[in-house]
Design a protein around this motif. Structure first.
Motif, PDB file in Angstrom:
ATOM      1  N   PRO A 127     -24.471 -72.685  -3.589  1.00  0.00           N
ATOM      2  CA  PRO A 127     -24.103 -73.245  -2.280  1.00  0.00           C
ATOM      3  C   PRO A 127     -24.488 -72.308  -1.146  1.00  0.00           C
ATOM      4  O   PRO A 127     -24.452 -71.079  -1.295  1.00  0.00           O
ATOM      5  N   GLN A 128     -24.847 -72.894  -0.009  1.00  0.00           N
ATOM      6  CA  GLN A 128     -25.243 -72.124   1.171  1.00  0.00           C
ATOM      7  C   GLN A 128     -24.319 -72.461   2.341  1.00  0.00           C
ATOM      8  O   GLN A 128     -23.874 -73.601   2.471  1.00  0.00           O
ATOM      9  N   PRO A 129     -24.041 -71.477   3.198  1.00  0.00           N
ATOM     10  CA  PRO A 129     -23.178 -71.739   4.353  1.00  0.00           C
ATOM     11  C   PRO A 129     -23.729 -72.873   5.215  1.00  0.00           C
ATOM     12  O   PRO A 129     -24.930 -72.940   5.475  1.00  0.00           O
ATOM     13  N   GLY A 130     -22.854 -73.767   5.610  1.00  0.00           N
ATOM     14  CA  GLY A 130     -23.247 -74.866   6.472  1.00  0.00           C
ATOM     15  C   GLY A 130     -23.810 -76.071   5.762  1.00  0.00           C
ATOM     16  O   GLY A 130     -24.050 -77.104   6.399  1.00  0.00           O
ATOM     17  N   HIS A 132     -23.937 -79.399   3.237  1.00  0.00           N
ATOM     18  CA  HIS A 132     -23.017 -80.514   3.004  1.00  0.00           C
ATOM     19  C   HIS A 132     -22.093 -80.169   1.835  1.00  0.00           C
ATOM     20  O   HIS A 132     -22.506 -79.494   0.881  1.00  0.00           O
ATOM     21  N   ASP A 133     -20.852 -80.645   1.892  1.00  0.00           N
ATOM     22  CA  ASP A 133     -19.892 -80.274   0.861  1.00  0.00           C
ATOM     23  C   ASP A 133     -19.982 -81.133  -0.400  1.00  0.00           C
ATOM     24  O   ASP A 133     -19.057 -81.119  -1.217  1.00  0.00           O
ATOM     25  N   VAL A 134     -21.091 -81.851  -0.583  1.00  0.00           N
ATOM     26  CA  VAL A 134     -21.269 -82.588  -1.832  1.00  0.00           C
ATOM     27  C   VAL A 134     -21.223 -81.638  -3.036  1.00  0.00           C
ATOM     28  O   VAL A 134     -20.800 -82.011  -4.123  1.00  0.00           O
ATOM     29  N   ILE A 135     -21.667 -80.385  -2.848  1.00  0.00           N
ATOM     30  CA  ILE A 135     -21.497 -79.355  -3.879  1.00  0.00           C
ATOM     31  C   ILE A 135     -20.143 -78.684  -3.653  1.00  0.00           C
ATOM     32  O   ILE A 135     -19.256 -78.767  -4.484  1.00  0.00           O
ATOM     33  N   GLY A 136     -19.967 -78.014  -2.540  1.00  0.00           N
ATOM     34  CA  GLY A 136     -18.663 -77.505  -2.136  1.00  0.00           C
ATOM     35  C   GLY A 136     -17.876 -76.847  -3.245  1.00  0.00           C
ATOM     36  O   GLY A 136     -18.346 -75.916  -3.910  1.00  0.00           O
ATOM     37  N   ASN A 137     -16.658 -77.341  -3.482  1.00  0.00           N
ATOM     38  CA  ASN A 137     -15.783 -76.703  -4.468  1.00  0.00           C
ATOM     39  C   ASN A 137     -16.119 -77.066  -5.907  1.00  0.00           C
ATOM     40  O   ASN A 137     -15.374 -76.714  -6.826  1.00  0.00           O
ATOM     41  N   GLY A 172     -32.163 -76.981  -7.806  1.00  0.00           N
ATOM     42  CA  GLY A 172     -31.112 -76.443  -6.955  1.00  0.00           C
ATOM     43  C   GLY A 172     -30.789 -77.345  -5.785  1.00  0.00           C
ATOM     44  O   GLY A 172     -31.667 -77.698  -5.005  1.00  0.00           O
ATOM     45  N   HIS A 173     -29.503 -77.701  -5.655  1.00  0.00           N
ATOM     46  CA  HIS A 173     -29.053 -78.645  -4.637  1.00  0.00           C
ATOM     47  C   HIS A 173     -28.171 -77.971  -3.574  1.00  0.00           C
ATOM     48  O   HIS A 173     -27.557 -78.635  -2.744  1.00  0.00           O
ATOM     49  N   GLY A 174     -28.089 -76.658  -3.599  1.00  0.00           N
ATOM     50  CA  GLY A 174     -27.116 -75.977  -2.771  1.00  0.00           C
ATOM     51  C   GLY A 174     -27.424 -75.924  -1.287  1.00  0.00           C
ATOM     52  O   GLY A 174     -26.540 -75.609  -0.485  1.00  0.00           O
ATOM     53  N   ARG A 175     -28.672 -76.208  -0.900  1.00  0.00           N
ATOM     54  CA  ARG A 175     -29.046 -76.129   0.520  1.00  0.00           C
ATOM     55  C   ARG A 175     -28.975 -77.460   1.241  1.00  0.00           C
ATOM     56  O   ARG A 175     -29.269 -77.534   2.439  1.00  0.00           O
ATOM     57  N   GLY A 176     -28.624 -78.502   0.567  1.00  0.00           N
ATOM     58  CA  GLY A 176     -28.687 -79.832   1.165  1.00  0.00           C
ATOM     59  C   GLY A 176     -27.735 -80.004   2.332  1.00  0.00           C
ATOM     60  O   GLY A 176     -26.540 -79.712   2.226  1.00  0.00           O
ATOM     61  N   MET A 177     -28.239 -80.511   3.429  1.00  0.00           N
ATOM     62  CA  MET A 177     -27.419 -80.823   4.597  1.00  0.00           C
ATOM     63  C   MET A 177     -26.952 -82.274   4.575  1.00  0.00           C
ATOM     64  O   MET A 177     -26.331 -82.749   5.523  1.00  0.00           O
ATOM     65  N   ALA A 178     -27.251 -82.971   3.502  1.00  0.00           N
ATOM     66  CA  ALA A 178     -26.832 -84.362   3.336  1.00  0.00           C
ATOM     67  C   ALA A 178     -26.431 -84.576   1.879  1.00  0.00           C
ATOM     68  O   ALA A 178     -26.846 -83.838   0.986  1.00  0.00           O
TER      69      ALA A 178
END
Length: 336
Positions: A127-130, A132-137, A172-178
């Protein structure tokens, strides 16, 4: 010969129409969701009915990460805190690894009792700061090296319980903004950063039998197509990352993808995916997918056969002792 697809169904039992369709379609495997779940006896019966349609022990998948993504929930199955919350409640890495082992060994025990033999975990996205929280917790860490080590523990715990893991969402899906369920995200990073961060956990677990693609664009590799549909990105998955297991798409019905279901199926397989995943059980969509879906053959067939051959009976396991140890170890992270 089984065809290059994994399909869902609409409810807790198969209708006569679904039974006939699945018998003719002969998908390689099946996937269950919350709409398919009522009780242990009912789920076990549905798993058996699905396999009966194709006349073999087809793989049956589920997403049972625990926490936000869990198809099996109380009162019949354990409830779990989101994995990131559990990890955050622990201080020592050794305790985190042990807690993850116990958590996913207990999950595997519940799945195996139902006949489910594939779990779509571990999630290896960084996960990356900012983002989308689809990955999140759902994330099992924030540092690639920690995620790799923890992902290995999860994979081994599932395998010890007789359940095959699926590494996701490769690369890797951690950078997604959507949220790719709703829109197409993009990983805005250069190739060197992707290699050092996003790809690292997948490279560390490249020996796993099953992997799932990300519906995400990686402009540094292919600015036009998401990983699922990109020969260039899948070449990186196979080459630089080194994953040679069975590569399945994420769900073809997610809104990150556009175009007809036949086109989605053809494009994903042409790009290098081995099997397509269609989850929502919609009969019209499934018919379109299967009209474009060939039999497994060649390298894809060999990978599918290796995955099936990797299934094992569970190792001996003391459920009560595992529950007690998890409670003592995790404290505030105790499952519900």
């Amino acid at each position: 010969m089984a065809r290059a697809a994994i399909l869902g169904c609409l409810g807790p039992t198969l209708t006569p129409g679904e039974t006939a369709f699945l018998r003719d379609a002969d998908p390689w495997g099946f996937i269950l969701f919350a709409r398919n779940v009522e009780s242990p006896a009912q789920v076990a019966a549905l798993v058996s009915a699905l396999r009966e349609t194709v006349g073999r022990r087809a793989p049956v998948l589920i997403d049972q990460e625990g926490g936000r993504v869990a198809r099996l929930r109380p009162p019949h199955w354990r409830g779990w805190q989101p994995v990131a919350d559990m990890i955050g409640a622990l201080e020592e890495e050794a305790d985190i690894l042990e807690a993850l082992t116990l958590r996913y060994r207990l999950i595997a025990h519940e799945l195996h009792a139902l006949g489910i033999d594939v779990n779509c975990a571990p999630l290896l996205d960084v996960p990356q700061p900012g983002a989308h929280d689809v990955i999140g917790n759902r994330a099992i860490g924030t540092e690639p090296a920690h995620i790799a080590l923890r992902g290995r523990e999860i994979a081994e715990a599932l395998r010890a319980g007789g359940v095959l893991p699926v590494i996701k969402h490769i690369p890797g899906h951690g950078r997604g903004m959507a949220d790719s369920h709703l829109a197409l995200p993009s990983a805005e990073a250069d190739a060197a950063t992707l290699r050092a961060v996003d790809f690292l956990p997948f490279r560390a677990l490249r020996d796993q039998a099953l992997g799932m693609t990300a519906h995400m664009v990686y402009p540094a590799i292919d600015p036009e197509r998401c990983a699922t549909l990109s020969p260039e990105v899948i070449a990186v998955i196979r080459g630089e990352i080194g994953f040679d297991g069975l590569l399945m798409t994420d769900d073809l019905s997610m809104k990150a993808l556009t175009g007809s279901f036949g086109a989605r199926t053809r494009d994903a397989l042409a790009a290098g995916c081995d099997v397509v995943l269609h989850c929502n059980g919609d009969p019209e969509e499934m018919r379109a997918v299967m009209a474009a879906c060939p039999e497994l053959s060649g390298t894809a067939l060999a990978r599918a056969e290796r995955a099936e051959a990797a299934r094992r009976a569970p190792a001996p396991f003391d459920v009560a002792a595992a529950d007690a140890r998890f409670a003592a170890l995790a404290g505030a992270a105790l499952h519900a």
